[in-house]
Design an enzyme around this catalytic site. Structure first.
Site, PDB file in Angstrom:
ATOM      1  N   PHE A  44      -1.240  16.106   4.082  1.00  0.00           N
ATOM      2  CA  PHE A  44      -1.629  15.400   2.868  1.00  0.00           C
ATOM      3  C   PHE A  44      -0.425  15.389   1.943  1.00  0.00           C
ATOM      4  CE2 PHE A  44      -3.450  14.768  -1.314  1.00  0.00           C
ATOM      5  CZ  PHE A  44      -4.328  13.726  -1.063  1.00  0.00           C
ATOM      6  N   ASP A  93      -4.050   5.740   6.391  1.00  0.00           N
ATOM      7  CA  ASP A  93      -4.475   6.956   7.101  1.00  0.00           C
ATOM      8  C   ASP A  93      -5.460   6.536   8.198  1.00  0.00           C
ATOM      9  OD1 ASP A  93      -5.063   9.589   7.715  1.00  0.00           O
ATOM     10  OD2 ASP A  93      -6.146  10.029   5.885  1.00  0.00           O
ATOM     11  N   GLU A  97       0.843  -1.199   0.000  1.00  0.00           N
ATOM     12  CA  GLU A  97       0.000   0.000   0.000  1.00  0.00           C
ATOM     13  C   GLU A  97       0.874   1.243   0.000  1.00  0.00           C
ATOM     14  OE1 GLU A  97      -2.814   1.675   0.018  1.00  0.00           O
ATOM     15  OE2 GLU A  97      -4.324   0.799   1.339  1.00  0.00           O
ATOM     16  N   ASP A  98       0.356   2.328  -0.545  1.00  0.00           N
ATOM     17  CA  ASP A  98       1.084   3.588  -0.506  1.00  0.00           C
ATOM     18  C   ASP A  98       1.042   4.223   0.879  1.00  0.00           C
ATOM     19  OD1 ASP A  98      -1.647   4.090  -0.732  1.00  0.00           O
ATOM     20  OD2 ASP A  98      -1.471   5.574  -2.334  1.00  0.00           O
ATOM     21  N   ARG A 136       1.717  12.333  -9.444  1.00  0.00           N
ATOM     22  CA  ARG A 136       2.185  10.968  -9.135  1.00  0.00           C
ATOM     23  C   ARG A 136       3.636  10.780  -9.566  1.00  0.00           C
ATOM     24  NH1 ARG A 136      -2.263   7.801  -7.671  1.00  0.00           N
ATOM     25  NH2 ARG A 136      -4.209   8.246  -8.713  1.00  0.00           N
TER      26      ARG A 136
HETATM   27  P1  5GP Z   1      -7.594   5.289   4.751  1.00  0.00           P
HETATM   28  O1  5GP Z   1      -8.720   4.362   4.389  1.00  0.00           O
HETATM   29  O2  5GP Z   1      -6.478   4.599   5.505  1.00  0.00           O
HETATM   30  O3  5GP Z   1      -8.100   6.513   5.486  1.00  0.00           O
HETATM   31  O4  5GP Z   1      -7.038   5.882   3.412  1.00  0.00           O
HETATM   32  C1  5GP Z   1      -6.159   5.231   2.609  1.00  0.00           C
HETATM   33  C2  5GP Z   1      -6.159   5.811   1.228  1.00  0.00           C
HETATM   34  O5  5GP Z   1      -6.449   7.220   1.236  1.00  0.00           O
HETATM   35  C3  5GP Z   1      -4.763   5.678   0.629  1.00  0.00           C
HETATM   36  O6  5GP Z   1      -4.596   4.448  -0.030  1.00  0.00           O
HETATM   37  C4  5GP Z   1      -4.724   6.876  -0.297  1.00  0.00           C
HETATM   38  O7  5GP Z   1      -5.326   6.536  -1.524  1.00  0.00           O
HETATM   39  C5  5GP Z   1      -5.582   7.914   0.389  1.00  0.00           C
HETATM   40  N1  5GP Z   1      -4.755   8.835   1.200  1.00  0.00           N
HETATM   41  C6  5GP Z   1      -4.732   8.941   2.551  1.00  0.00           C
HETATM   42  N2  5GP Z   1      -3.865   9.890   2.940  1.00  0.00           N
HETATM   43  C7  5GP Z   1      -3.318  10.393   1.808  1.00  0.00           C
HETATM   44  C8  5GP Z   1      -2.335  11.402   1.557  1.00  0.00           C
HETATM   45  O8  5GP Z   1      -1.744  12.053   2.451  1.00  0.00           O
HETATM   46  N3  5GP Z   1      -2.028  11.627   0.243  1.00  0.00           N
HETATM   47  C9  5GP Z   1      -2.628  10.954  -0.784  1.00  0.00           C
HETATM   48  N4  5GP Z   1      -2.264  11.275  -2.029  1.00  0.00           N
HETATM   49  N5  5GP Z   1      -3.548   9.989  -0.580  1.00  0.00           N
HETATM   50  C10 5GP Z   1      -3.889   9.722   0.707  1.00  0.00           C
END
Ligand code: 5GP
Length: 174
Positions: free
Chosen positions: A151, A102, A98-99, A164
């Protein structure tokens, strides 16, 4: 976007060092096994490409694509699969790549989805662990960087599909 709207937080060299560290750890932990890496599109595509080339163990690759109903900067927690894995994961050693994590809601959803395919093991490798909005407890087995908040864009991560291709990771200044 001009330079004043983003701040470099991790350089390409910082990232390369962490990717190498993660790959060494994964290669040691999975020694003698073949791992199936599942990249989460689109954000993990560069991380996955760099990580897999540093592994010294056999690896197979697949991808999932998820959609969450939310804004550009915050997920709503309502997630669905838009592209599923094609490989049979039954009895396989699976590593999600995963990238960024959050709130953790995407990861919880994906773990449940992949566990239903009966892998022998399922672990999680994430480039960025952002804890500020974490609302669920999830095991992150391999973590590149910890972030308190903000972010971020670059190295695969987007803002409305832009940025990207940046080689480093930047915090968006709003
Ligand atoms: P979660 O479900 O953990 O809140 O969110 C995960 C997804 O939200 C990540 O896979 C990504 O696509 C997006 N995301 C959360 N934080 C960031 C951020 O700081 N930058 C970007 N570009 N995407 C984020």
């Amino acid at each position: 976007m001009d330079q004043s709207e983003k701040r470099l937080i991790f350089t390409a060299e910082d990232i390369a060092r962490q990717v190498q560290r993660l790959a060494s750890q994964i290669s040691a932990d999975y020694h003698g096994k073949e791992v199936v890496l599942i990249g989460v599109l689109k954000g993990a595509f560069i991380f996955l490409a760099d990580l897999v080339r540093q592994l010294s163990i056999p690896a197979q690759l697949d991808f999932v694509r998820l959609a969450s109903y939310g804004t550009a900067t915050e997920s709503s927690g309502k997630i669905r699969i838009t592209t599923d894995v094609e490989l049979d994961l039954e009895g396989r050693d699976v590593l999600i790549v995963e990238d960024i994590v959050d709130s953790g809601l995407t990861t919880v959803f994906l773990r449940e989805h992949l566990l239903a395919k009966n892998p022998r093991s399922l672990r999680m490798c994430v480039l960025l662990d952002k804890r500020e909005r974490r609302s669920v407890s999830i095991p992150l087995d391999y973590v590149g960087f910890h972030l308190d908040k903000g972010f971020v864009i670059g190295y695969g991560l987007d803002c409305n599909e832009a940025h990207r291709q940046l080689p480093g990771i930047y915090e968006l200044i709003v």
